[in-house]
Design a protein around this motif. Structure first.
Motif, PDB file in Angstrom:
ATOM      1  N   CYS A  99       0.856  -1.186   0.000  1.00  0.00           N
ATOM      2  CA  CYS A  99       0.000   0.000   0.000  1.00  0.00           C
ATOM      3  C   CYS A  99       0.895   1.241   0.000  1.00  0.00           C
ATOM      4  O   CYS A  99       1.780   1.369   0.839  1.00  0.00           O
ATOM      5  N   TYR A 100       0.723   2.108  -0.966  1.00  0.00           N
ATOM      6  CA  TYR A 100       1.420   3.396  -0.939  1.00  0.00           C
ATOM      7  C   TYR A 100       0.605   4.446  -1.666  1.00  0.00           C
ATOM      8  O   TYR A 100      -0.359   4.134  -2.371  1.00  0.00           O
ATOM      9  N   GLY A 101       0.997   5.684  -1.434  1.00  0.00           N
ATOM     10  CA  GLY A 101       0.344   6.784  -2.133  1.00  0.00           C
ATOM     11  C   GLY A 101       1.402   7.524  -2.934  1.00  0.00           C
ATOM     12  O   GLY A 101       2.478   6.969  -3.195  1.00  0.00           O
ATOM     13  N   VAL A 212      10.261  -0.420  -1.086  1.00  0.00           N
ATOM     14  CA  VAL A 212       9.570   0.676  -0.389  1.00  0.00           C
ATOM     15  C   VAL A 212       9.905   2.002  -1.075  1.00  0.00           C
ATOM     16  O   VAL A 212      11.044   2.259  -1.461  1.00  0.00           O
ATOM     17  N   ARG A 213       8.879   2.818  -1.237  1.00  0.00           N
ATOM     18  CA  ARG A 213       8.982   4.102  -1.935  1.00  0.00           C
ATOM     19  C   ARG A 213       8.676   5.249  -0.969  1.00  0.00           C
ATOM     20  O   ARG A 213       8.113   5.003   0.095  1.00  0.00           O
ATOM     21  N   PHE A 214       8.958   6.463  -1.371  1.00  0.00           N
ATOM     22  CA  PHE A 214       8.580   7.608  -0.528  1.00  0.00           C
ATOM     23  C   PHE A 214       7.072   7.515  -0.219  1.00  0.00           C
ATOM     24  O   PHE A 214       6.624   7.803   0.874  1.00  0.00           O
ATOM     25  N   THR A 286       6.339  10.707  -6.539  1.00  0.00           N
ATOM     26  CA  THR A 286       6.936  10.255  -5.271  1.00  0.00           C
ATOM     27  C   THR A 286       6.701   8.763  -5.025  1.00  0.00           C
ATOM     28  O   THR A 286       7.391   8.159  -4.218  1.00  0.00           O
ATOM     29  N   ASP A 287       5.759   8.174  -5.737  1.00  0.00           N
ATOM     30  CA  ASP A 287       5.579   6.721  -5.614  1.00  0.00           C
ATOM     31  C   ASP A 287       6.620   5.976  -6.445  1.00  0.00           C
ATOM     32  O   ASP A 287       6.715   4.755  -6.373  1.00  0.00           O
ATOM     33  N   ASN A 288       7.383   6.703  -7.244  1.00  0.00           N
ATOM     34  CA  ASN A 288       8.427   6.069  -8.046  1.00  0.00           C
ATOM     35  C   ASN A 288       9.821   6.427  -7.546  1.00  0.00           C
ATOM     36  O   ASN A 288      10.792   6.380  -8.293  1.00  0.00           O
ATOM     37  N   MET A 289       9.908   6.817  -6.273  1.00  0.00           N
ATOM     38  CA  MET A 289      11.184   7.169  -5.644  1.00  0.00           C
ATOM     39  C   MET A 289      11.493   6.121  -4.579  1.00  0.00           C
ATOM     40  O   MET A 289      10.757   5.970  -3.600  1.00  0.00           O
ATOM     41  N   ILE A 296      13.869   3.104  -9.850  1.00  0.00           N
ATOM     42  CA  ILE A 296      12.759   2.161  -9.706  1.00  0.00           C
ATOM     43  C   ILE A 296      11.652   2.545 -10.684  1.00  0.00           C
ATOM     44  O   ILE A 296      11.488   3.713 -11.022  1.00  0.00           O
ATOM     45  N   ASP A 297      10.910   1.554 -11.141  1.00  0.00           N
ATOM     46  CA  ASP A 297       9.750   1.740 -12.018  1.00  0.00           C
ATOM     47  C   ASP A 297      10.134   2.307 -13.381  1.00  0.00           C
ATOM     48  O   ASP A 297       9.971   3.506 -13.660  1.00  0.00           O
ATOM     49  N   TYR A 298      10.623   1.429 -14.209  1.00  0.00           N
ATOM     50  CA  TYR A 298      10.996   1.827 -15.571  1.00  0.00           C
ATOM     51  C   TYR A 298       9.732   1.905 -16.433  1.00  0.00           C
ATOM     52  O   TYR A 298       9.174   0.891 -16.815  1.00  0.00           O
TER      53      TYR A 298
HETATM   54 MG    MG Z   1       5.070   3.279 -10.167  1.00  0.00          MG
END
Ligand code: MG
Ligand code: AMP
Length: 542
Positions: A99-101, A212-214, A286-289, A296-298
Motif C-alpha cells: 500500500c502506498y500513495g 519501499v517508496r517515498f 513520489t511513488d516512483n522514488m 525504480i519503475d521503468y
Molecule cells: Mg510506479
C-alpha cells in the motif's frame, strides 16, 4: 505444468515485510475476483498472482540468477517460467501487494499501491542478504483501481533491459531476474487516441532488497495513521539501514534524522549518475522514488541522444516537461521535501529534516562537480575555471545536434597536444554530430575554441595521458540502452524472436569497454528513429 520436485522450492524465504508489518485484514481468495478498494491501517495486502495461459521464459539475467543461487537447469525449466509468471507459488512464498500513495506530477493522488506488482516474498541470496522477488504484471490487487494488473511485452522488455543496463553502468537500480511471456493478450490504447489493440503480455521478476517508496510513508501520514507510519519507519531503518542502529541503539528522532539524511545523500548520488549517463526517468512521482535511492519503475524513461536538457521522453509530460533531463535534481529535492513532510508528524522536529534537505543540495552540487571533473578528465573540479568550461560546453553541445554519449566518450580520444591542427582536433568527435553540414563557420569555431580551452585546462593538471583517458573511459560509457536499440529488440520479440534482447544484454554488460565488432550498438540515432513511437517519445500506457 511439469512434475516436481522443484529446485525453486529450495529458495530460502524469510518474509520480514509480511511478518513484521500490519496487514490488510481482508485476504483475496484464489479464484475469486480481487476487490479494488481503499486499504486503511495496513502496509500491504496478501494477494496471489492470477494464472496466465502459457508461460514461456524469454530472458533472464545471469548475474541475478547467480546471486540467487539458481543454476542453468533451473533457469531453463518450465517450472521457472511457471513460477516467474505467477502460475505456481514456490514453497515459502507469502505473496503480497504494498500500500502506498504518491504525488503524481506535483499533485497528491491518494492511494496508489502495487496495482500490478505482486511480491512473492523475501529470499536470502548467496551473500546472505534479503532480496524481494516481485512479479510485475502478475494480475489484479486491491490497488489496481480500474486497471487490469497486467503488463505488455514492450514495456516489460524495456524494464528488463534497462534494469540490467543500469546495473552494469554502476547506477543504483532495482534488478530484473527474468522476463516471461504469458501467452495472454493485453489490451492497451498506446497512443491514447481511442484505438486500443491487443498486445502480447509478459511478467518481469524484479529484485531489490526493498521496494519501499517515498509514497509508502506518505500514505500513512496523509491518513494520520501515525502508529503504522512509525512501524514502517522502524522496519525500514532496522532492516535496510542497520548501520544506523548498531549496538542496539534505539530509534529516536536523531536516528530518524540521520536516516532521512542518508536517503537524501543516496538520492543525490542517484541523480548525479542519471545525469552522467544521460538517463531521463520520465515519471519521477513520489511513488516512483525508492527509499534505498535506487532507480525504480521503468516506464516512459529515455536516454539522451542529441544533448537537450529540456527533453522528456514522456508524452504525458510534454506540456510542462516537469521531468525533463535538466530538472531531475530539482524534482528529486521536491520529492524529498514531500518525504520530510510525511516524517514530520512522527518526529515533530523540522530543523534536522530541513538540514538534511540542504545537505541534499550540497551533496548534489559537489557530486555533480566531481562527476564533471571525471567526465572531462580533470584531476579535480576547480570552480575558478571549470564552471565556465562547463557553461561553455553546454553552449557548444547545443549549437548543433550533438550526441551526448558519443561526444563524451570520444572526447577522451582528442589530442591534448596544443600543436595539433584544428581538423585533427575535431576529428575524433565528428561521429557525435547529427547534422554534419552544420559543423562549419561559427559552430565549428565555437567547438574548436572550447576544445582548445579544454586542452589547456587538462594540460595544466600535468598528468600522464593514459591516467586521464582511463579516468574518462571509466565514467563515460560507450554503450547505453539507446531508445531505438530497445525498440528493435521489442519489435523482434513481438515477432517471436527474443535473440535481440540477449544480444543487447550481452553488449550492455560491459558498457565502458570497447567491444570490437559491435559497432552497431554505439551509433547515433538513425533518422528513421527520430519520429518512431518508442524511439523518440513514449506514453505511460504499459
Ligand atoms: Mg510506479
Ligand atoms: P506508474 O505510473 O507505473 O508508476 O503507476 C502508477 C500507479 O498505477 C501504480 O499504483 C501502479 O501499480 C498502477 N498501475 C499502472 N498500470 C497498471 C495496470 N495495468 N494495472 C493495475 N495497476 C496499474
Amino acid at each position: 505444468m511439469s512434475a516436481g520436485p522443484f529446485p525453486l522450492d529450495e529458495l530460502e524465504f524469510d518474509n520480514r515485510f509480511t511478518r513484521q508489518l500490519p496487514a490488510d485484514p481482508v485476504e483475496s481468495s484464489v479464484g475469486e475476483p480481487v476487490r479494488r478498494r481503499q486499504v486503511e491501517g495496513a502496509c500491504f495486502s496478501r494477494v496471489s498472482p492470477t494464472d496466465v495461459a502459457s508461460p514461456h521464459t524469454l530472458a533472464w539475467s545471469d548475474e541475478m540468477a547467480e546471486q540467487l543461487g539458481l543454476d542453468a537447469a533451473t533457469l531453463q525449466s518450465q517450472d521457472f517460467a511457471d513460477v516467474f509468471a505467477g502460475n505456481r507459488l514456490p514453497a515459502g512464498a507469502d505473496p503480497f501487494a504494498m500500500c502506498y500513495g504518491g504525488h503524481q506530477f506535483g499533485n497528491w493522488a491518494g492511494q496508489l499501491g502495487d496495482g500490478r506488482a505482486i511480491a512473492l516474498g523475501e529470499v536470502i541470496d548467496v551473500d546472505g542478504h534479503h532480496q524481494t522477488l516481485q512479479l510485475k504484471g502478475a494480475g489484479p490487487t486491491p490497488y489496481s483501481r480500474t486497471a487490469d494488473g497486467r503488463a505488455v511485452l514492450r514495456s516489460s522488455v524495456r524494464e528488463f533491459l534497462c534494469s540490467e543496463a543500469m546495473f552494469h553502468l554502476g547506477v543504483p537500480t532495482t534488478r530484473a531476474l527474468s522476463l516471461v511471456a504469458t501467452g495472454d493478450k493485453v489490451v492497451r490504447d498506446m497512443f491514447y487516441d481511442g484505438r486500443p489493440e491487443a498486445e502480447p503480455g509478459a511478467v518481469v521478476c524484479r529484485v531489490a532488497p526493498s521496494f519501499v517508496r517515498f509514497g509508502n510513508f506518505q500514505i500513512h501520514a496523509a491518513r494520520n495513521e501515525l502508529s503504522v507510519l512509525g512501524q514502517l519507519i522502524d522496519f525500514t531503518i532496522l532492516n535496510d539501514f542497520p548501520h544506523l542502529v548498531g549496538g542496539g541503539r534505539p530509534i529516536d528522532n536523531t536516528v530518524i534524522a540521520e536516516w532521512f539524511a542518508e536517503v537524501c545523500t543516496r538520492t543525490a548520488h542517484l541523480i548525479v549518475d542519471w545525469q552522467r549517463v544521460g538517463f531521463v526517468h520520465g515519471v519521477m512521482n513520489t511513488d516512483n522514488m525508492s527509499i534505498l535511492g535506487l532507480t525504480i519503475d521503468y516506464g516512459p524513461y529515455g536516454w539522451l541522444e542529441d544533448f537537450d536538457p529540456e527533453w522528456t521522453p514522456n508524452t504525458t509530460d510534454a506540456g510542462t516537461r516537469r521531468y525533463r533531463y535538466g530538472q531531475q535534481h530539482q524534482v528529486a529535492h521536491w520529492n524529498l521535501l514531500q518525504l520530510a513532510n510525511a516524517l514530520f508528524p512522527v518526529t515533530q522536529d523540522a530543523a534536522p529534516l530541513e538540514a538534511a534537505l540542504n545537505g541534499y543540495t550540497e551533496t548534489y552540487r559537489r557530486g555533480s562537480e566531481a562527476m564533471t571533473a571525471d567526465r572531462l578528465g580533470l584531476a579535480r573540479f576547480d570552480a575558478g575555471t571549470d564552471e565556465a568550461l562547463m557553461t561553455d560546453l553546454v553552449t557548444v553541445l547545443r549549437s548543433t545536434e550533438t550526441d551526448y554519449v558519443i561526444f563524451h566518450r570520444r572526447l577522451a580520444d582528442v589530442s591534448i597536444d596544443p600543436a595539433v591542427s584544428d581538423d585533427d582536433l575535431v576529428a575524433p568527435i565528428e561521429p557525435a554530430f547529427y547534422q554534419a553540414t552544420e559543423m562549419v563557420g561559427e559552430v565549428r569555431q565555437g567547438l574548436v575554441s572550447w576544445l582548445r580551452s579544454w586542452q589547456a585546462r587538462v594540460g595544466r593538471d600535468g598528468r600522464p595521458d593514459d591516467e586521464r583517458r582511463h579516468q574518462m573511459d571509466a565514467v563515460n560509457p560507450r554503450y547505453v540502452l539507446r531508445n531505438w536499440l530497445a525498440q528493435q529488440a521489442i519489435d523482434a520479440s513481438e515477432a517471436g524472436d527474443p535473440s535481440k534482447i540477449h544480444e543487447l544484454v550481452e553488449v550492455l554488460r560491459h558498457p565502458y569497454t570497447d567491444q570490437p565488432g559491435r559497432d552497431g550498438y554505439d551509433q547515433r540515432r538513425p533518422e528513421w528513429a527520430r519520429v518512431k513511437p518508442g524511439c523518440s517519445m513514449l506514453s505511460c500506457s504499459s
